[in-house]
Design a protein around this motif. Structure first.
Motif, PDB file in Angstrom:
ATOM      1  N   LEU A  42       0.823  -1.207   0.000  1.00 23.88           N
ATOM      2  CA  LEU A  42       0.000   0.000   0.000  1.00 23.88           C
ATOM      3  C   LEU A  42       0.857   1.258   0.000  1.00 23.88           C
ATOM      4  CD1 LEU A  42      -2.889  -0.911   2.464  1.00 23.88           C
ATOM      5  CD2 LEU A  42      -3.054  -0.585  -0.013  1.00 23.88           C
ATOM      6  N   ASP A  43       1.906   1.283   0.807  1.00 29.11           N
ATOM      7  CA  ASP A  43       2.798   2.444   0.838  1.00 29.11           C
ATOM      8  C   ASP A  43       3.432   2.687  -0.536  1.00 29.11           C
ATOM      9  OD1 ASP A  43       2.283   2.910   3.514  1.00 29.11           O
ATOM     10  OD2 ASP A  43       4.158   1.989   4.231  1.00 29.11           O
ATOM     11  N   THR A  44       3.885   1.615  -1.167  1.00 25.98           N
ATOM     12  CA  THR A  44       4.508   1.734  -2.482  1.00 25.98           C
ATOM     13  C   THR A  44       3.499   2.200  -3.523  1.00 25.98           C
ATOM     14  OG1 THR A  44       6.102   0.017  -1.912  1.00 25.98           O
ATOM     15  CG2 THR A  44       5.849   0.524  -4.241  1.00 25.98           C
ATOM     16  N   ALA A  45       2.266   1.688  -3.436  1.00 22.11           N
ATOM     17  CA  ALA A  45       1.215   2.113  -4.371  1.00 22.11           C
ATOM     18  C   ALA A  45       0.938   3.608  -4.220  1.00 22.11           C
ATOM     19  CB  ALA A  45      -0.056   1.299  -4.149  1.00 22.11           C
ATOM     20  N   ARG A  46       0.854   4.075  -2.984  1.00 23.43           N
ATOM     21  CA  ARG A  46       0.601   5.511  -2.744  1.00 23.43           C
ATOM     22  C   ARG A  46       1.747   6.360  -3.294  1.00 23.43           C
ATOM     23  NH1 ARG A  46      -0.793   3.473   2.777  1.00 23.43           N
ATOM     24  NH2 ARG A  46      -3.051   3.134   2.713  1.00 23.43           N
ATOM     25  N   ASP A  47       2.983   5.935  -3.026  1.00 23.40           N
ATOM     26  CA  ASP A  47       4.146   6.666  -3.537  1.00 23.40           C
ATOM     27  C   ASP A  47       4.156   6.676  -5.068  1.00 23.40           C
ATOM     28  OD1 ASP A  47       4.972   7.115  -0.928  1.00 23.40           O
ATOM     29  OD2 ASP A  47       6.511   5.538  -0.960  1.00 23.40           O
ATOM     30  N   SER A  48       3.812   5.549  -5.656  1.00 29.85           N
ATOM     31  CA  SER A  48       3.791   5.451  -7.121  1.00 29.85           C
ATOM     32  C   SER A  48       2.721   6.354  -7.723  1.00 29.85           C
ATOM     33  CB  SER A  48       3.561   4.001  -7.551  1.00 29.85           C
ATOM     34  OG  SER A  48       4.645   3.191  -7.148  1.00 29.85           O
ATOM     35  N   LEU A  49       1.591   6.491  -7.035  1.00 34.18           N
ATOM     36  CA  LEU A  49       0.539   7.383  -7.526  1.00 34.18           C
ATOM     37  C   LEU A  49       1.038   8.827  -7.547  1.00 34.18           C
ATOM     38  CD1 LEU A  49      -2.354   7.560  -8.558  1.00 34.18           C
ATOM     39  CD2 LEU A  49      -3.098   7.857  -6.184  1.00 34.18           C
ATOM     40  N   GLU A  50       1.737   9.211  -6.495  1.00 35.31           N
ATOM     41  CA  GLU A  50       2.302  10.566  -6.445  1.00 35.31           C
ATOM     42  C   GLU A  50       3.272  10.811  -7.594  1.00 35.31           C
ATOM     43  OE1 GLU A  50       3.989  11.748  -2.695  1.00 35.31           O
ATOM     44  OE2 GLU A  50       2.225  11.025  -1.599  1.00 35.31           O
ATOM     45  N   GLY A  51       3.985   9.765  -7.985  1.00 30.53           N
ATOM     46  CA  GLY A  51       4.949   9.887  -9.082  1.00 30.53           C
ATOM     47  C   GLY A  51       4.359   9.601 -10.444  1.00 30.53           C
ATOM     48  N   ALA A  52       3.056   9.387 -10.517  1.00 28.05           N
ATOM     49  CA  ALA A  52       2.351   9.102 -11.774  1.00 28.05           C
ATOM     50  C   ALA A  52       2.842   7.814 -12.443  1.00 28.05           C
ATOM     51  CB  ALA A  52       2.420  10.287 -12.728  1.00 28.05           C
ATOM     52  N   HIS A  53       3.251   6.855 -11.641  1.00 22.94           N
ATOM     53  CA  HIS A  53       3.647   5.529 -12.139  1.00 22.94           C
ATOM     54  C   HIS A  53       2.436   4.609 -11.987  1.00 22.94           C
ATOM     55  CE1 HIS A  53       7.751   6.911 -12.358  1.00 22.94           C
ATOM     56  NE2 HIS A  53       7.663   7.339 -11.108  1.00 22.94           N
ATOM     57  N   PHE A  54       1.502   4.747 -12.911  1.00 19.65           N
ATOM     58  CA  PHE A  54       0.185   4.154 -12.754  1.00 19.65           C
ATOM     59  C   PHE A  54       0.180   2.630 -12.812  1.00 19.65           C
ATOM     60  CE2 PHE A  54      -1.009   8.428 -14.665  1.00 19.65           C
ATOM     61  CZ  PHE A  54      -1.157   9.012 -13.417  1.00 19.65           C
ATOM     62  N   GLU A  55       1.012   2.046 -13.663  1.00 25.18           N
ATOM     63  CA  GLU A  55       1.084   0.583 -13.706  1.00 25.18           C
ATOM     64  C   GLU A  55       1.606   0.036 -12.382  1.00 25.18           C
ATOM     65  OE1 GLU A  55       3.208  -0.645 -17.204  1.00 25.18           O
ATOM     66  OE2 GLU A  55       1.691   0.225 -18.524  1.00 25.18           O
ATOM     67  N   ALA A  56       2.558   0.717 -11.782  1.00 16.64           N
ATOM     68  CA  ALA A  56       3.091   0.296 -10.491  1.00 16.64           C
ATOM     69  C   ALA A  56       2.020   0.401  -9.399  1.00 16.64           C
ATOM     70  CB  ALA A  56       4.319   1.124 -10.119  1.00 16.64           C
ATOM     71  N   VAL A  57       1.185   1.424  -9.472  1.00 15.99           N
ATOM     72  CA  VAL A  57       0.091   1.585  -8.510  1.00 15.99           C
ATOM     73  C   VAL A  57      -0.822   0.372  -8.580  1.00 15.99           C
ATOM     74  CG1 VAL A  57      -1.952   2.925  -7.859  1.00 15.99           C
ATOM     75  CG2 VAL A  57       0.113   4.106  -8.629  1.00 15.99           C
ATOM     76  N   VAL A  58      -1.209   0.008  -9.784  1.00 16.12           N
ATOM     77  CA  VAL A  58      -2.112  -1.124  -9.968  1.00 16.12           C
ATOM     78  C   VAL A  58      -1.455  -2.418  -9.494  1.00 16.12           C
ATOM     79  CG1 VAL A  58      -3.306  -2.533 -11.692  1.00 16.12           C
ATOM     80  CG2 VAL A  58      -3.439  -0.035 -11.808  1.00 16.12           C
ATOM     81  N   ASN A  59      -0.214  -2.622  -9.857  1.00 18.76           N
ATOM     82  CA  ASN A  59       0.495  -3.827  -9.455  1.00 18.76           C
ATOM     83  C   ASN A  59       0.574  -3.944  -7.938  1.00 18.76           C
ATOM     84  OD1 ASN A  59       3.204  -5.161  -8.587  1.00 18.76           O
ATOM     85  ND2 ASN A  59       2.787  -6.000 -10.633  1.00 18.76           N
ATOM     86  N   ARG A  60       1.027  -2.907  -7.273  1.00 18.16           N
ATOM     87  CA  ARG A  60       1.171  -2.946  -5.811  1.00 18.16           C
ATOM     88  C   ARG A  60      -0.192  -3.002  -5.117  1.00 18.16           C
ATOM     89  NH1 ARG A  60       4.976  -5.496  -4.337  1.00 18.16           N
ATOM     90  NH2 ARG A  60       4.359  -6.358  -6.316  1.00 18.16           N
ATOM     91  N   SER A  61      -1.205  -2.384  -5.704  1.00 20.56           N
ATOM     92  CA  SER A  61      -2.559  -2.464  -5.139  1.00 20.56           C
ATOM     93  C   SER A  61      -3.062  -3.901  -5.195  1.00 20.56           C
ATOM     94  CB  SER A  61      -3.514  -1.541  -5.895  1.00 20.56           C
ATOM     95  OG  SER A  61      -3.149  -0.193  -5.704  1.00 20.56           O
ATOM     96  N   TYR A  62      -2.849  -4.543  -6.338  1.00 15.89           N
ATOM     97  CA  TYR A  62      -3.244  -5.949  -6.451  1.00 15.89           C
ATOM     98  C   TYR A  62      -2.533  -6.791  -5.392  1.00 15.89           C
ATOM     99  CZ  TYR A  62      -3.368 -10.778  -7.674  1.00 15.89           C
ATOM    100  OH  TYR A  62      -3.502 -12.145  -7.568  1.00 15.89           O
ATOM    101  N   TYR A  63      -1.232  -6.591  -5.244  1.00 18.52           N
ATOM    102  CA  TYR A  63      -0.495  -7.415  -4.287  1.00 18.52           C
ATOM    103  C   TYR A  63      -0.886  -7.124  -2.836  1.00 18.52           C
ATOM    104  CZ  TYR A  63       2.051 -10.188  -7.538  1.00 18.52           C
ATOM    105  OH  TYR A  63       2.355 -11.115  -8.507  1.00 18.52           O
TER     106      TYR A  63
END
Length: 130
Positions: free
Chosen positions: A17-38
């Motif tokens: 969840l922390d990584t997904a939130r950080d990725s959203l801030e950086g506009a790394h949308f695929e990473a957000v989805v990946n980390r959210s799934y995990y």
């Protein structure tokens, strides 16, 4: 059931969840989805762990979660929709190289936050977590 293993799984949920939130801030949308799934997947692993269940595949974990927690009405039906939606987005982003946009990433993160909160609430309510 190992309480230590359960806490290790929950730590993975938090890290995802922390990584997904950080990725959203950086506009790394695929990473957000990946980390959210995990985050959701590891939440399922925690729920299965307290039942003494181990699965070998993601699909096996999804199906066992639905069997033990959704069909038995221990947890709300909407969680299976969140799981499926986020899983599908991850598949498209990771394997089909489809573009993941900001709205999809935000929805995946919101689903993951809701799902993980529900899982942790269940674990606490049933005295598996303090």
């Amino acid at each position: 059931m190992s309480e230590v293993k359960l806490y290790k799984i929950i730590r993975k949920v938090d890290e995802c969840l922390d990584t997904a939130r950080d990725s959203l801030e950086g506009a790394h949308f695929e990473a957000v989805v990946n980390r959210s799934y995990y985050a959701i997947f590891h939440s399922i692993q925690a729920l299965l762990h307290v039942q003494g269940v181990e699965t070998k595949t993601h699909l096996g974990a999804h199906n066992k979660f639905r069997e033990l927690y959704i069909k038995s009405e221990l947890m709300e039906m909407s969680l299976t929709d969140m799981l499926q939606r986020t899983s599908d987005k991850r598949q498209f982003g990771d394997y089909d190289y489809e573009e993941v946009d900001g709205a999809q990433a935000e929805e995946a993160l919101a689903d993951a936050e809701y799902f993980t909160k529900a899982a942790i609430h269940y674990l606490k309510q049933n005295n598996h977590l303090k």
